[in-house]
Design a protein around this motif. Structure first.
Motif, short mmCIF file in Angstrom:
data_model
loop_
_atom_site.label_atom_id
_atom_site.label_comp_id
_atom_site.label_asym_id
_atom_site.label_seq_id
_atom_site.Cartn_x
_atom_site.Cartn_y
_atom_site.Cartn_z
N PHE A 19 0.90 -1.16 0.00
CA PHE A 19 0.00 0.00 0.00
C PHE A 19 0.93 1.20 0.00
O PHE A 19 1.62 1.45 0.99
CB PHE A 19 -0.93 0.00 1.22
CG PHE A 19 -1.99 -1.07 1.15
CD1 PHE A 19 -2.92 -1.08 0.10
CD2 PHE A 19 -2.08 -2.06 2.11
CE1 PHE A 19 -3.91 -2.06 0.03
CE2 PHE A 19 -3.07 -3.04 2.04
CZ PHE A 19 -3.98 -3.04 0.99
N VAL A 24 2.86 -4.26 3.30
CA VAL A 24 2.14 -4.66 4.51
C VAL A 24 2.06 -6.19 4.61
O VAL A 24 1.88 -6.73 5.71
CB VAL A 24 0.74 -4.01 4.62
CG1 VAL A 24 0.85 -2.50 4.61
CG2 VAL A 24 -0.17 -4.48 3.51
N PRO A 43 -0.23 -9.73 15.76
CA PRO A 43 -0.70 -8.51 16.42
C PRO A 43 -1.49 -7.63 15.45
O PRO A 43 -1.52 -7.88 14.24
CB PRO A 43 0.59 -7.82 16.87
CG PRO A 43 1.66 -8.39 16.01
CD PRO A 43 1.22 -9.77 15.62
N ASN A 44 -2.13 -6.59 15.97
CA ASN A 44 -2.86 -5.64 15.14
C ASN A 44 -1.94 -5.08 14.07
O ASN A 44 -0.79 -4.76 14.33
CB ASN A 44 -3.39 -4.47 15.98
CG ASN A 44 -4.50 -4.90 16.94
OD1 ASN A 44 -4.46 -4.59 18.11
ND2 ASN A 44 -5.46 -5.63 16.44
N GLY A 45 -2.46 -5.01 12.86
CA GLY A 45 -1.68 -4.43 11.77
C GLY A 45 -0.66 -5.36 11.17
O GLY A 45 0.13 -4.96 10.30
N ALA A 46 -0.66 -6.63 11.59
CA ALA A 46 0.35 -7.58 11.12
C ALA A 46 0.21 -7.91 9.64
O ALA A 46 1.19 -8.29 8.98
CB ALA A 46 0.26 -8.88 11.93
N GLY A 47 -1.01 -7.79 9.12
CA GLY A 47 -1.25 -8.15 7.72
C GLY A 47 -2.15 -9.37 7.56
O GLY A 47 -2.24 -9.93 6.46
N LYS A 48 -2.84 -9.77 8.62
CA LYS A 48 -3.70 -10.97 8.58
C LYS A 48 -4.86 -10.78 7.60
O LYS A 48 -5.09 -11.61 6.73
CB LYS A 48 -4.25 -11.29 9.98
CG LYS A 48 -3.19 -11.50 11.04
CD LYS A 48 -3.80 -11.84 12.40
CE LYS A 48 -4.63 -10.73 13.02
NZ LYS A 48 -3.85 -9.53 13.39
N THR A 49 -5.59 -9.70 7.79
CA THR A 49 -6.78 -9.46 6.94
C THR A 49 -6.36 -9.30 5.48
O THR A 49 -6.99 -9.87 4.58
CB THR A 49 -7.53 -8.21 7.45
OG1 THR A 49 -8.01 -8.48 8.77
CG2 THR A 49 -8.70 -7.85 6.54
N THR A 50 -5.30 -8.57 5.24
CA THR A 50 -4.82 -8.38 3.87
C THR A 50 -4.44 -9.73 3.26
O THR A 50 -4.75 -9.99 2.08
CB THR A 50 -3.61 -7.41 3.87
OG1 THR A 50 -3.98 -6.23 4.58
CG2 THR A 50 -3.20 -7.05 2.46
N GLU A 86 -13.94 -9.24 8.28
CA GLU A 86 -13.64 -8.51 9.52
C GLU A 86 -14.72 -7.45 9.78
O GLU A 86 -15.14 -7.25 10.92
CB GLU A 86 -12.27 -7.85 9.36
CG GLU A 86 -11.77 -7.15 10.59
CD GLU A 86 -10.32 -6.72 10.41
OE1 GLU A 86 -10.05 -5.84 9.58
OE2 GLU A 86 -9.45 -7.29 11.09
N GLU A 163 -11.16 -12.85 12.42
CA GLU A 163 -11.44 -12.46 13.81
C GLU A 163 -12.86 -12.86 14.23
O GLU A 163 -13.63 -12.01 14.70
CB GLU A 163 -11.27 -10.95 13.99
CG GLU A 163 -9.91 -10.42 13.66
CD GLU A 163 -8.86 -10.74 14.71
OE1 GLU A 163 -9.23 -11.23 15.80
OE2 GLU A 163 -7.68 -10.51 14.43
#
Ligand SMILES: Nc1ncnc2c1ncn2[C@@H]1O[C@H](COP(=O)(O)OP(=O)(O)OP(=O)(O)O)[C@@H](O)[C@H]1O
Ligand SMILES: [Mg+2]
Length: 316
Positions: A19, A24, A43-50, A86, A163
């Motif tokens: 991005f 990411v 952790p938050n922002g790790a890139g899981k959702t992406t 999510e 999540e």
């Protein structure tokens, strides 16, 4: 190669998503065996959702390749996939059972079959009373469960849940764990993301830990937990100022006793050491660290490494 991949529900090799200037997701590999419950932790922002979105074909990777249920184009498999995104959302004016049937219809399920299954699914989840309620009248957690049932109503081969536990009370979290196990027993493969280690520890056959867009660990829960030494809690009968020097160097006070890592020499050597020290043994427990501790070690160690590299750069 085709034969090898047929044992895997999801594969990814070298997935990258940028991005702007930021990578990411930075070269993630994943292999989800068919029939497994597979966790993506980080952790938050790790890139899981992406990562999940790339696997599903919702967004395209900048680099790397992936397969979904044997297809190179993930969207070709979409009728066989269930997905809880999510960001939750159902049409507020639909009744619960209609919302579930509607989600099934989007994946090719006959509307009447969907309505019948929806009622059964709601009853099995203890939500039978909500079947004819409009979504807008349901609590946030109940609406999330309804959406979750909508993601399984067409009996998908692969269930992807981003999540799924967040926003659910403990009772509904247990219901969700049971639903995930039931789906696996039906024959589905489940891929879910979480940062709640307790669920992952109970559920996952395998897991990947992602931090800063990179995969830091892949393996079983036992393999993750095995990366850390066991923890010893020792309570002496009596003690004096000299006891500290007779214990392993990392020993710290913990309640009435001391806590330290099980030395690599093992349990017998430790017992000999404690008996020789002469303070007696009034309590002794040896515990395997949980997935939580392993996660902190894996994610924290690399964060520490990044920091050291930055410090070196600054120093240079
Ligand atoms: N569409 C986008 N445009 C720009 N940046 C994005 C976009 N989507 C995600 N990011 C950034 O990419 C990084 C990874 O986000 P992602 O949502 O994949 O993380 P995550 O592991 O799912 O985190 P969380 O646990 O908070 O859900 C974050 O820094 C996020 O801000
Ligand atoms: Mg996310």
């Amino acid at each position: 190669m085709a034969g090898m991949h047929s044992e895997l529900a999801v594969t990814a090799e070298g997935l990258v998503k940028r991005f702007g200037e930021r990578r990411v997701v930075d070269g993630v590999d994943i292999a989800v065996p068919k029939g497994a419950i597979y966790g993506v932790l980080g952790p938050n922002g790790a890139g899981k959702t992406t990562t999940l979105r790339m696997l599903l074909g919702i967004i395209e990777p900048d680099e790397g390749s992936r397969t979904l249920l044997g297809r190179n184009h993930p969207r070709e498999a979409s009728d066989h996939v269930g997905y809880l995104p999510e960001e939750r959302g159902l049409y507020p004016s639909m009744k619960a059972k209609e919302a579930i049937a509607f989600m099934g219809a989007l994946r090719g399920l006959d509307w009447k079959v969907g309505r019948a299954r929806a009622v059964t699914l709601l009853e099995n989840a203890g939500l039978g009373h909500a079947a004819d309620e409009k979504i807008r009248k349901l609590s946030k957690g109940m609406a999330q469960l309804v959406q979750l049932l909508g993601s399984v109503v067409h009996q998908p081969d692969l269930l992807v849940l981003d999540e799924p536990f967040s926003g659910l009370d403990p009772v509904n979290q247990e219901k969700l764990e049971a639903l995930i196990v039931a789906e696996r027993d039906r024959g589905a493969t489940i891929l879910f993301s979480t940062h709640v280690m307790a669920h992952a520890q109970r559920l996952c056959d395998r897991l990947a830990i992602i931090a800063g867009g990179k995969r830091r660990f892949e393996g079983t829960v036992d393999e993750a937990r095995g990366m850390l030494p066991q923890q010893v809690h020792y309570v002496p009968h009596h003690e004096d100022d000299a006891i500290r020097s007779r214990l392993p160097r990392d020993a710290v006070r913990d309640g009435e006793g001391w806590r330290f890592e099980l030395p690599s020499t093992g349990i017998e050597a430790l017992l000999v050491q404690l008996i020789d020290a002469g303070y007696g043994i009034s309590g002794l427990s040896i515990e395997r660290p949980g997935l939580h501790e392993a996660f902190v070690k894996i994610v924290g160690r690399d964060a520490l490494k990044d920091m050291q590299e930055t410090t070196q750069e600054l120093g240079a």
